[in-house]
Design a protein around this motif. Structure first.
Motif, short mmCIF file in Angstrom:
data_model
loop_
_atom_site.label_atom_id
_atom_site.label_comp_id
_atom_site.label_asym_id
_atom_site.label_seq_id
_atom_site.Cartn_x
_atom_site.Cartn_y
_atom_site.Cartn_z
N ARG A 31 -17.29 18.74 -8.33
CA ARG A 31 -15.86 18.61 -8.22
C ARG A 31 -15.26 17.67 -7.08
O ARG A 31 -15.69 17.84 -6.16
CB ARG A 31 -15.19 19.97 -8.32
N LYS A 32 -14.20 16.89 -7.58
CA LYS A 32 -13.66 16.00 -6.57
C LYS A 32 -12.96 16.78 -5.74
O LYS A 32 -12.15 17.66 -6.36
CB LYS A 32 -12.93 14.91 -7.20
N ARG A 33 -12.85 16.54 -4.44
CA ARG A 33 -12.24 17.38 -3.65
C ARG A 33 -10.66 16.74 -3.62
O ARG A 33 -10.18 15.80 -3.60
CB ARG A 33 -12.65 17.01 -2.05
N CYS A 188 -8.52 -2.83 -5.41
CA CYS A 188 -8.18 -1.85 -4.54
C CYS A 188 -9.02 -0.93 -4.26
O CYS A 188 -9.49 -0.82 -3.01
CB CYS A 188 -7.28 -0.82 -5.41
N TYR A 189 -10.06 -0.67 -5.26
CA TYR A 189 -11.31 0.22 -4.89
C TYR A 189 -12.15 -0.66 -3.90
O TYR A 189 -12.67 0.01 -3.04
CB TYR A 189 -11.99 0.44 -6.02
N ARG A 190 -12.26 -1.85 -4.24
CA ARG A 190 -13.22 -2.67 -3.21
C ARG A 190 -12.70 -2.98 -1.95
O ARG A 190 -13.37 -2.77 -0.79
CB ARG A 190 -13.36 -4.10 -3.88
N PHE A 199 -6.45 5.56 -12.78
CA PHE A 199 -7.27 5.04 -14.28
C PHE A 199 -6.20 3.82 -14.83
O PHE A 199 -5.01 4.04 -14.79
CB PHE A 199 -7.14 6.07 -15.08
N SER A 200 -6.95 2.77 -14.89
CA SER A 200 -6.21 1.58 -15.26
C SER A 200 -6.06 1.85 -16.83
O SER A 200 -6.58 2.55 -17.47
CB SER A 200 -6.92 0.21 -15.20
N LYS A 222 -15.05 7.40 -11.16
CA LYS A 222 -14.59 7.09 -9.84
C LYS A 222 -13.23 7.42 -9.60
O LYS A 222 -12.86 7.80 -8.40
CB LYS A 222 -14.91 5.81 -9.35
N GLU A 223 -12.49 7.36 -10.55
CA GLU A 223 -10.87 7.52 -10.52
C GLU A 223 -10.74 9.23 -10.28
O GLU A 223 -11.55 10.02 -10.60
CB GLU A 223 -10.19 7.20 -11.76
#
Length: 317
Positions: A31-33, A188-190, A199-200, A222-223
């Motif tokens: 689970r993402k924090r 942005c992520y890079r 999410f795009s 990843k989002e």
């Protein structure tokens, strides 16, 4: 016969495994924090109650107790990151010029009266604050308030400078950024993978494909923020009598595919917050939270706060 039994058992096993992981995704994914929880989100600071994207709007929303400010960023000619929605200044200021062609000192003030984009035939008349603010001004004034940043143009310098400001004000845990453009989100992520991304549009469509084929529970994401419109509100943004049958059909289909409680519950179980925009009526607030949305984005923060207080939603954690 043997082949049919094999296919049937394989399909049955896949369906059952997918259903199990849809309900219990932490069996496969960590689970993402969540460093904050955004239930009450003020769109452009609350464009229905104060002039959009102004410090007065942001202060009003924060004083009201909003969980998150949503805003838009552009870059001026002298490379200042400013908070403004439109690339061209005509709608908001009456001056037909691009933000990127003017220095920050040259930017005109907002008009006294602006239309509210997500409320039909509605206008907001502002007070004394008509200045287009710097993103740094917002970060400095509200150091503990999460901010949702829409990077409005595909500009490497803009993305880099927003990241630098987020780092300068120690806000990587209080910021989410992105755009409907998949290319912008990737950049942005890079640039700074420590700042959570939205999410795009491309990724939303991919996510829906994965959900309806049963593959979503198996795929890492990843989002951390799933931010989508409620398609049914089109009948409130446009005169229903002027909508064509095709437009109604598309809105119904999009609404049916997107507004899925099973999808929202799965994402939130994985630590991905679900935000629905831009809702300004109580019946839409009610529907969004009933479907399991984490939060609602609105032009009327007072209206949303009153609704949440009456229904005990603001007390939920």
């Amino acid at each position: 016969m043997c082949a049919a039994v094999y296919v049937l058992s394989t399909v049955t096993g896949y369906v059952l495994t997918s259903a199990l992981l849809l309900k219990c995704p932490t069996l496969l994914h960590r689970r993402k924090r969540e460093t904050f929880l955004g239930r009450h989100i003020s769109h452009r600071g609350g464009a229905g109650e104060n002039l959009e994207n102004t410090m007065a709007a942001f202060k009003h929303a924060v004083d009201l107790g909003t969980d998150m400010l949503e805003l838009d960023c552009h870059l001026t000619k002298d490379e200042q990151v400013v908070v403004s929605h439109d690339t061209n200044l005509h709608r908001a200021t009456g001056i037909d010029a691009q933000i990127s062609d003017m220095t920050y000192a040259e930017l005109p003030p907002y008009l006294c009266k602006l239309g509210v984009s997500f409320q039909r035939e509605c206008f907001c008349e502002g007070g004394e604050d008509k200045r287009i603010p710097l993103l740094g001004d917002v970060f400095d004034a509200f150091p503990n308030t999460p901010v949702n940043i829409d990077i409005k143009v595909n500009d490497d310098t803009l993305i880099k400078k927003v990241s630098e400001l987020v780092i300068k004000y120690d806000r990587e845990h209080l910021t989410v950024w992105g755009n409907a453009s998949n290319q912008i989100v990737k950049k942005c992520y890079r640039e700074n993978p420590r700042i959570p991304v939205l999410f795009s549009l491309t990724r939303v469509l991919q996510l829906l494909g994965l959900f309806y084929t049963g593959l979503l529970p198996f795929i890492p994401l990843k989002e951390q923020f799933f931010e989508i419109p409620m398609p049914s509100i089109i009948t409130k943004l446009k005169d229903p009598r002027k909508l064509t049958r095709t437009q109604r059909l598309i809105a119904w289909l999009a609404d049916t595919l997107l507004m899925r409680k099973a999808l929202f519950d799965h994402l939130t179980a994985r630590g991905i917050q679900v935000y629905i925009w831009v809702l300004n009526d109580e019946e839409d607030f009610q529907r969004a939270f009933a479907l399991g949305a984490t939060g609602v984005m609105t032009d009327f923060p007072t209206r949303l706060k009153d609704f949440m207080d009456r229904n005990g939603i603001s007390k939920l954690q």
